[in-house]
Design an enzyme around this catalytic site. Structure first.
Site, PDB file in Angstrom:
ATOM      1  CG  HIS A   1      55.838  35.116 -37.873  1.00  0.00           C
ATOM      2  ND1 HIS A   1      54.872  34.459 -37.157  1.00  0.00           N
ATOM      3  CD2 HIS A   1      56.654  35.693 -36.971  1.00  0.00           C
ATOM      4  CE1 HIS A   1      55.085  34.645 -35.868  1.00  0.00           C
ATOM      5  NE2 HIS A   1      56.170  35.374 -35.732  1.00  0.00           N
TER       6      HIS A   1
ATOM      7  CB  CYS B   1      55.335  15.547 -29.996  1.00  0.00           C
ATOM      8  SG  CYS B   1      56.790  15.658 -28.963  1.00  0.00           S
TER       9      CYS B   1
END
Length: 585
Positions: free
Chosen positions: A198, A514
């Site tokens: 994060h 991807c």
């Protein structure tokens, strides 16, 4: 004596160049007394712990109000993160574990918190997945807050850093990162941390250049010295010479000009110089990234990882909860397509929410995970398919199955989907007509080699280059001992990508890529030259890849790809990639 310029390499997690003065943060996990208590003390220790939890919740509410003032995506990202922290303090395993250690193990509150945090973070880090290891850091952040509240030690907050600072720290917590003001703080670097956490996500949201995993920072750096953070190359330069400083100052100004130019490409159609239209979509891991997806010029979501629905929670989300979250994302895309990958958990991606649905094997990476886990627990897949089908009435959706290796698995998914559709119709739930296309990730060599036969059972392919490289070369890129051997330039990897693409084209089904290759402009000519026309990448990579496409002649790229595919040495392949791109990137 004047100290010399000192360079430290780490992992660049947020691009850009910052130049400022060093401010060293000494915030770290507090060490508090860990002692045995008498049975008569348990009530008092429980009350102390519960008071610390209540204080923590109040602090998080205050932080959330402040975070709402952050610019752009950072406000939403920080808010979601602080909500996760708050949930950890409300009836979670953490809280239950600490209370058990106080009442049954007879430890004081500080000792109980430290022991429980150590156990939970060790479990996360043992999973061998960088993303989940970073979730352990979130647990550590909450534990540190509880210890500070128990000991009444407020420490020195990150807000004490003066204007123009570049922060150096042992570790930057996501909560501290979320509250950095880009108008005051120019960047940061830390000894610990990686690109999956994060902290890295927030740094990118805030636009702060950042380097993590950089050793020696705190022993080599001094407060007040000049420092350069090169977030592109993952480099920290302490006490730069006048020549280095001049060069990086110029480089920073050039980057600012380039970014302004790239921003103007947002609404430009991604078309090669000889007129071929290319599709560019975004990979999304958290709902907090949504605002940046369309802003970056993405034409849809090429890969929505649904694991966020299952993270940091004691049990599985039900159909309604999954529907609400997914429908929100589909609506936010305003008619642009969304490719939702069903749960890719299990093995190294174990989620605590799975509970009894998962039993670890001897080799988790090759064991019960992804589609295998879902087919072994069909209720898990049925619930998720029902939620996706319901969400698909709000916009175009595609369903993507992870780690498929055989047609038998796809047939079984079709059977389950048919059953789910019948059940939803019986409930008179609105469904799209036609139903969403069903595709598979091509991410193991067996699937790539069987692509011709798999193509007959699905509507599209999505090549996952990260796992395809990992499984082809038998390299765990999170294992420091062998990570340097991970190389997508390996001829075997490229031939599997080529084989899959050609199989899709022969079967006339769409194929996209991807993995990280899609967002690396060095590989753009090769991928397009191999026949791929749809790329999905992080939103931050989109402007540069779009610029590369606009400057690319597809015929030249095809010849370039043919030359590459004739090579057998990965070093030679890397050189050819660089030669072709020289002067064009």
């Amino acid at each position: 004596m004047e100290l010399a310029e000192h360079r430290i390499d780490g992992v660049g997690v947020s691009p850009g160049i910052a130049i400022g003065t060093v401010w060293i943060s000494h915030a770290e996990m507090l060490q508090a007394p860990d002692r045995a208590i008498q049975p008569t003390e348990t009530d008092a220790e429980l009350q102390r712990f519960r008071d610390a939890v209540e204080t923590g919740l109040r602090q998080l509410r205050t932080l959330r109000r402040k975070a709402a003032q952050l610019p752009g995506d950072a406000a939403e990202e920080a808010g979601l993160l602080l909500d996760v922290y708050a949930r950890m303090l409300q009836g979670s395993r953490l809280v239950r574990g600490v209370e058990h250690r106080i009442t049954s193990d007879l430890r004081n509150a500080e000792g109980a918190v430290q022991s429980e945090i150590r156990e939970i973070t060790a479990e996360f880090r043992a999973m061998g997945d960088a993303y989940l290891a970073a979730r352990g850091d979130d647990i550590l952040e909450v534990g540190s807050r509880l210890i500070r509240n128990l000991t009444k030690d407020t420490g020195i907050g990150i807000e004490a850093a003066p204007d123009g600072s570049v922060i150096l720290a042992e570790e930057m917590s996501p909560a501290d990162t979320a509250l950095l003001n880009p108008a005051r703080i120019r960047g940061f670097a830390a000894v610990l941390g990686g690109a999956e956490g994060h902290t890295a996500i927030l740094a990118r949201s805030l636009g702060l250049p950042a380097v993590l995993g950089a050793p020696e920072l705190l022993t080599a750096g001094r407060n007040g010295e000049t420092v350069i953070i090169d977030g592109r190359r993952g480099r920290v330069i302490l006490r730069p010479t006048a020549d280095t400083l001049r060069r990086y100052t110029q480089l920073r100004e050039d980057l600012i000009r380039q970014n302004r130019t790239l921003e103007r490409l947002r609404d430009v159609e991604p078309r090669t110089s000889d007129g071929h239209r290319i599709g560019i979509m975004a990979n999304v891991e958290l709902p907090g990234e949504m605002a940046g997806v369309l802003a970056a010029g993405a034409e849809g979501i090429g890969l929505l990882r649904s694991e966020f629905l299952f993270m940091n929670r004691p049990g599985m989300p039900d159909e309604d909860e999954q529907y609400e979250q997914l429908a929100g994302i589909v609506k936010a895309m305003k008619g642009h397509p969304v490719t939702i990958r069903t749960l890719d958990a299990g093995g190294e991606k174990l989620s605590s929410a799975l509970g009894d649905a998962y039993l670890p094997g001897q080799n988790p990476a090759l064991g019960m995970r992804a589609i295998r886990l879902q087919l072994a627990n069909p209720a898990l897949l049925e619930t998720q398919l029902a939620a996706i089908l319901r969400a698909s009435v709000h916009g175009p959706v595609r369903i993507l199955l992870p780690m498929v290796t055989s047609a038998r698995e796809i047939r079984r998914v079709h059977e389950i989907m048919k059953k789910v559709v019948t059940r939803l119709k019986r409930r008179k739930v609105a469904l799209p007509d036609p139903l969403p296309p069903l595709g598979v990730m091509i991410e193991v060599p067996g699937a790539a080699l069987a692509a011709d036969s798999l193509a007959g059972f699905v509507d599209f392919f999505a090549i996952g280059s990260n796992d395809l490289t990992q499984y082809t070369l038998a390299i765990d890129r999170t294992d420091e001992q062998v990570a340097h051997l991970y190389d997508p330039c390996h001829p075997a990897v490229l031939r599997l990508i080529q084989f899959t693409t050609e199989a899709a084209l022969r079967s006339k089904i769409p194929v996209s890529i991807c993995g990280e290759l899609a967002g690396d402009i060095r590989f753009t000519p090769l991928l397009l030259g191999l026949g791929l026309r749809d790329l999905s990448m992080s939103a931050q990579s989109i402007p540069r890849v779009k610029q590369r496409i606009l400057n690319l002649d597809l015929h030249a790229a095809t010849r370039h790809a043919q030359t590459i595919m004739e090579q057998s040495d990965q070093g030679r392949i890397a050189s050819l990639l660089d030669d072709f791109n020289e002067g064009s990137c």
